[in-house]
Design an enzyme around this catalytic site. Structure first.
Site, PDB file in Angstrom:
ATOM      1  N   ASN A   1       0.717  -1.236  -0.033  1.00  0.00           N
ATOM      2  CA  ASN A   1      -0.006   0.075   0.107  1.00  0.00           C
ATOM      3  C   ASN A   1       0.859   1.225   0.000  1.00  0.00           C
ATOM      4  O   ASN A   1       0.474   2.364  -0.380  1.00  0.00           O
ATOM      5  CB  ASN A   1      -0.881  -0.013   1.195  1.00  0.00           C
ATOM      6  CG  ASN A   1      -1.443   1.286   1.694  1.00  0.00           C
ATOM      7  OD1 ASN A   1      -2.362   2.053   0.933  1.00  0.00           O
ATOM      8  ND2 ASN A   1      -0.886   2.076   2.431  1.00  0.00           N
TER       9      ASN A   1
ATOM     10  N   TYR B   1       4.052   9.494 -11.086  1.00  0.00           N
ATOM     11  CA  TYR B   1       3.114   8.515 -10.337  1.00  0.00           C
ATOM     12  C   TYR B   1       2.297   7.715 -11.149  1.00  0.00           C
ATOM     13  O   TYR B   1       2.305   6.552 -11.001  1.00  0.00           O
ATOM     14  CB  TYR B   1       2.133   9.617  -9.506  1.00  0.00           C
ATOM     15  CG  TYR B   1       1.266   8.991  -8.543  1.00  0.00           C
ATOM     16  CD1 TYR B   1       1.430   8.625  -7.314  1.00  0.00           C
ATOM     17  CD2 TYR B   1      -0.319   9.028  -8.917  1.00  0.00           C
ATOM     18  CE1 TYR B   1       0.512   8.096  -6.437  1.00  0.00           C
ATOM     19  CE2 TYR B   1      -1.090   8.439  -8.198  1.00  0.00           C
ATOM     20  CZ  TYR B   1      -0.817   7.919  -6.880  1.00  0.00           C
ATOM     21  OH  TYR B   1      -1.594   7.422  -5.941  1.00  0.00           O
TER      22      TYR B   1
ATOM     23  N   LYS C   1       2.286   3.757 -11.065  1.00  0.00           N
ATOM     24  CA  LYS C   1       0.746   3.043 -10.898  1.00  0.00           C
ATOM     25  C   LYS C   1       0.745   2.169 -11.937  1.00  0.00           C
ATOM     26  O   LYS C   1      -0.170   1.379 -11.963  1.00  0.00           O
ATOM     27  CB  LYS C   1      -0.016   3.809 -10.514  1.00  0.00           C
ATOM     28  CG  LYS C   1       0.004   4.813  -9.158  1.00  0.00           C
ATOM     29  CD  LYS C   1       0.242   3.468  -8.099  1.00  0.00           C
ATOM     30  CE  LYS C   1       0.117   4.418  -6.610  1.00  0.00           C
ATOM     31  NZ  LYS C   1       0.352   3.374  -5.478  1.00  0.00           N
TER      32      LYS C   1
HETATM   33  N1  LIG Z   1      -5.741   8.760  -1.630  1.00  0.00           N
HETATM   34  C1  LIG Z   1      -6.084   8.771  -2.655  1.00  0.00           C
HETATM   35  O1  LIG Z   1      -7.125   9.202  -3.226  1.00  0.00           O
HETATM   36  C2  LIG Z   1      -5.415   7.701  -3.691  1.00  0.00           C
HETATM   37  C3  LIG Z   1      -5.942   7.232  -4.904  1.00  0.00           C
HETATM   38  C4  LIG Z   1      -5.077   6.254  -5.713  1.00  0.00           C
HETATM   39  C5  LIG Z   1      -4.379   5.698  -5.123  1.00  0.00           C
HETATM   40  N2  LIG Z   1      -3.841   5.878  -3.762  1.00  0.00           N
HETATM   41  C6  LIG Z   1      -2.790   5.150  -3.441  1.00  0.00           C
HETATM   42  O2  LIG Z   1      -3.084   4.448  -2.067  1.00  0.00           O
HETATM   43  C7  LIG Z   1      -1.803   4.036  -1.432  1.00  0.00           C
HETATM   44  C8  LIG Z   1      -2.136   5.057   0.095  1.00  0.00           C
HETATM   45  O3  LIG Z   1      -2.463   6.298   0.005  1.00  0.00           O
HETATM   46  P1  LIG Z   1      -2.766   7.248   1.115  1.00  0.00           P
HETATM   47  O4  LIG Z   1      -3.822   8.317   0.535  1.00  0.00           O
HETATM   48  O5  LIG Z   1      -3.265   6.533   2.361  1.00  0.00           O
HETATM   49  O6  LIG Z   1      -1.389   7.979   1.214  1.00  0.00           O
HETATM   50  P2  LIG Z   1      -0.715   8.382   2.696  1.00  0.00           P
HETATM   51  O7  LIG Z   1       0.486   9.368   2.276  1.00  0.00           O
HETATM   52  O8  LIG Z   1      -1.698   8.979   3.510  1.00  0.00           O
HETATM   53  O9  LIG Z   1      -0.038   7.208   3.276  1.00  0.00           O
HETATM   54  C9  LIG Z   1       1.205   6.583   2.743  1.00  0.00           C
HETATM   55  C10 LIG Z   1       1.710   5.744   3.813  1.00  0.00           C
HETATM   56  O10 LIG Z   1       2.956   5.173   3.016  1.00  0.00           O
HETATM   57  C11 LIG Z   1       4.145   5.424   3.928  1.00  0.00           C
HETATM   58  N3  LIG Z   1       5.424   5.240   3.206  1.00  0.00           N
HETATM   59  C12 LIG Z   1       5.750   6.174   2.205  1.00  0.00           C
HETATM   60  N4  LIG Z   1       7.054   6.003   1.803  1.00  0.00           N
HETATM   61  C13 LIG Z   1       7.507   4.638   2.257  1.00  0.00           C
HETATM   62  C14 LIG Z   1       8.440   3.929   2.521  1.00  0.00           C
HETATM   63  N5  LIG Z   1       9.567   3.969   1.680  1.00  0.00           N
HETATM   64  N6  LIG Z   1       8.522   2.730   3.077  1.00  0.00           N
HETATM   65  C15 LIG Z   1       7.363   2.532   4.027  1.00  0.00           C
HETATM   66  N7  LIG Z   1       6.349   3.307   3.968  1.00  0.00           N
HETATM   67  C16 LIG Z   1       6.430   4.313   3.163  1.00  0.00           C
HETATM   68  C17 LIG Z   1       3.992   6.815   4.530  1.00  0.00           C
HETATM   69  O11 LIG Z   1       4.832   7.042   5.626  1.00  0.00           O
HETATM   70  C18 LIG Z   1       2.551   6.795   4.834  1.00  0.00           C
HETATM   71  O12 LIG Z   1       2.273   6.376   6.008  1.00  0.00           O
HETATM   72  C19 LIG Z   1      -0.991   4.754  -1.988  1.00  0.00           C
HETATM   73  O13 LIG Z   1      -0.089   3.639  -2.749  1.00  0.00           O
HETATM   74  C20 LIG Z   1      -1.445   5.893  -3.089  1.00  0.00           C
HETATM   75  O14 LIG Z   1      -0.656   6.118  -4.094  1.00  0.00           O
HETATM   76  C21 LIG Z   1      -4.525   6.696  -3.141  1.00  0.00           C
END
Ligand SMILES: NC(=O)c1ccc[n+]([C@@H]2O[C@H](COP(=O)([O-])OP(=O)(O)OC[C@H]3O[C@@H](n4cnc5c(N)ncnc54)[C@H](O)[C@@H]3O)[C@@H](O)[C@H]2O)c1
Length: 447
Positions: free
Chosen positions: A288, A353, A357
């Protein structure tokens, strides 16, 4: 982030205003709550394909679903919460009329938040050309119904391979439940399960299972950890050293353990393998963790390009490969990746990004047949606009557009992604492999 427009249009004055001005009128989605069976009930069942018997068996196993056979041409005014049409043996264009008759006659019987599932046979598995065409045509029907039924009703198409009928249950249950509230207009292909799941506990399917979730200290990752733990898993929560405090809190809140690990570190695969040697192999691994570093490509630094590819794509590849090679995933194991609709549609200012993805989709499709040899499945969710700290950073007008540009006219919640991941990771989902399922309320982007 709270969606104040959603609250406004569901107030008496707001409803009147939105109606008068012709504005979108999203309904607050009904999501699964603990202790709730949550399956659509009653459900009307129609179509005379090879899956009819299996559908009846699944309904009788749930104890709660009353399946009402629908005679296609006999109208009824009795309201229903769901509809399943077995179109798996629709063999030519003429027979497509049966779907017209059924939905024309029954669309108004569906209540708000109803669930509709059409079952088919994947066109590539049809021997006769007219059947392949008719089966492909189902996609257009399903995607259109998902747009026009409105009232938070969701519609999906599940193609079930001949011989894979017994793989249907976990998917049918998911799509007929409130767990799939923000998933609509999706097409999923089921094959014979890569493993043999027995004695499924539908209340606590992950009981006795170990799950790893990266980026679990907040946002979607935290919701995934919570849902897997709710459903019985022992969860190992991973995040970077900078997030150690919130990671520990997250792990404590789900009764799991924290593993501080930067997944991009050169020795991350070895550290994970060492964890496996000490504590045992995983049943579920959810990639994730993800980051954004948005800029148009002319302004993007090399560091921004590389870091996004490293976290979002290279790390899931390296960790999955190491776990599969080192027996870090048990037979019956599940890898679930998190892609994005940016990876499907592309997005201005997100070339790094979107590349990462889209690469995740390539990873899933390339790794799935290889992992199947170890009885492991590999799938991805592709979230649309989800209300998290990541999307809270988006400028107001773009954020508002992102929320409304989908059939449900609202953003999703982290739990919507988490519930979809729990379905893909389910012990009974061994027939779902190499699939990318959008959790986007049928976003217009990349559709
Ligand atoms: N929020 C959205 O609308 C959305 C949409 C599409 C995809 N996503 C994807 O969902 C996933 C979670 O998104 P989110 O919105 O919860 O993001 P977020 O930024 O709230 O959380 C991401 C987490 O990943 C951790 N992280 C980052 N780099 C890391 C590393 N090198 N090692 C370990 N942990 C690491 C961060 O510390 C954070 O806790 C991501 O992959 C994001 O791309 C989110």
């Amino acid at each position: 982030m709270s969606d104040s427009y959603l609250s406004f249009v569901n107030s008496p004055w707001g409803r009147w205003f939105a109606q008068t001005a012709g504005l979108p009128q999203p309904l607050p989605l009904q999501r699964h709550r603990t202790g709730q069976q949550g399956l659509a009930n009653p459900v009307i069942v129609a179509g005379a394909g090879r899956l009819r018997g299996e559908v009846q068996r699944i309904f009788s196993a749930t104890d709660t679903v009353t399946a009402q056979p629908a005679t296609i041409k006999a109208p009824s005014t009795v309201k229903v919460q769901g509809a399943v049409f077995d179109a798996s043996e629709i063999a030519d264009l003429k027979q497509l009329d049966e779907l017209y008759e059924f939905f024309h006659t029954n669309a108004r019987r569906l209540v708000q938040h109803a669930r509709v599932v059409v079952l088919g046979t994947a066109p590539e598995q049809c021997k006769a050309l007219p059947q392949a065409i008719a089966q492909r045509a189902l996609e257009g029907l399903v995607r259109s119904l998902a747009k026009e039924l409105r009232r938070a009703i969701t519609v999906q198409l599940i193609y079930v391979a001949p011989g894979a009928e017994s793989a249907l249950e976990s998917s049918l249950r998911f799509f007929l439940s409130r767990r799939s509230a923000y998933v609509s207009g999706q097409v999923v292909r089921l094959e014979k399960a890569v493993d043999q799941a027995t004695d499924i506990d539908w209340d606590k399917p992950f009981s006795g299972r170990r799950a790893l979730v990266t980026g679990a200290s907040r946002g979607i990752g935290l919701a995934i950890a919570q849902v897997l733990a709710r459903d019985g898993a022992q969860v190992v929560c991973v995040d970077v050293p900078q997030a150690q405090e919130s990671l520990q809190q997250a792990a404590n809140s789900v009764g799991g353990t924290a593993l501080v690990l930067d997944i991009t570190a050169a020795d991350a695969p070895q550290k994970l393998q060492a964890h496996v040697s000490e504590h045992g192999a995983f049943d579920v691994v959810v990639h994730n963790a993800g980051i954004t570093r948005d800029k148009t490509i002319a302004k993007m630094t090399e560091a921004a390009w590389r870091s996004v590819l490293a976290v979002n794509l290279d790390a899931p590849l390296q960790l999955s490969t190491a776990l599969l090679e080192g027996q870090g995933l048990k037979p019956g194991g599940r890898i679930v990746c998190v892609s994005s609709i940016s990876g499907i549609a592309g997005n201005l200012g997100q070339s790094n990004y979107a590349t990462s993805k889209a690469g995740v989709i390539g990873l899933v499709q390339g790794l799935a047949p290889r992992a199947a040899q170890q009885q492991v499945t590999v799938n991805a969710v592709a979230p649309g606009f989800i209300e998290t700290q990541m999307t809270a950073k988006i400028p107001l007008m773009i954020r508002e557009a992102g929320r409304r540009m989908n059939s449900l006219s609202q953003g999703g919640q982290p739990i919507d992604v988490a519930e979809t991941i729990a379905w893909l990771a389910h012990p009974a989902s061994g027939g779902v492999n190499g699939q990318v399922v959008r959790v986007c309320g049928q976003s217009l982007l990349g559709a």
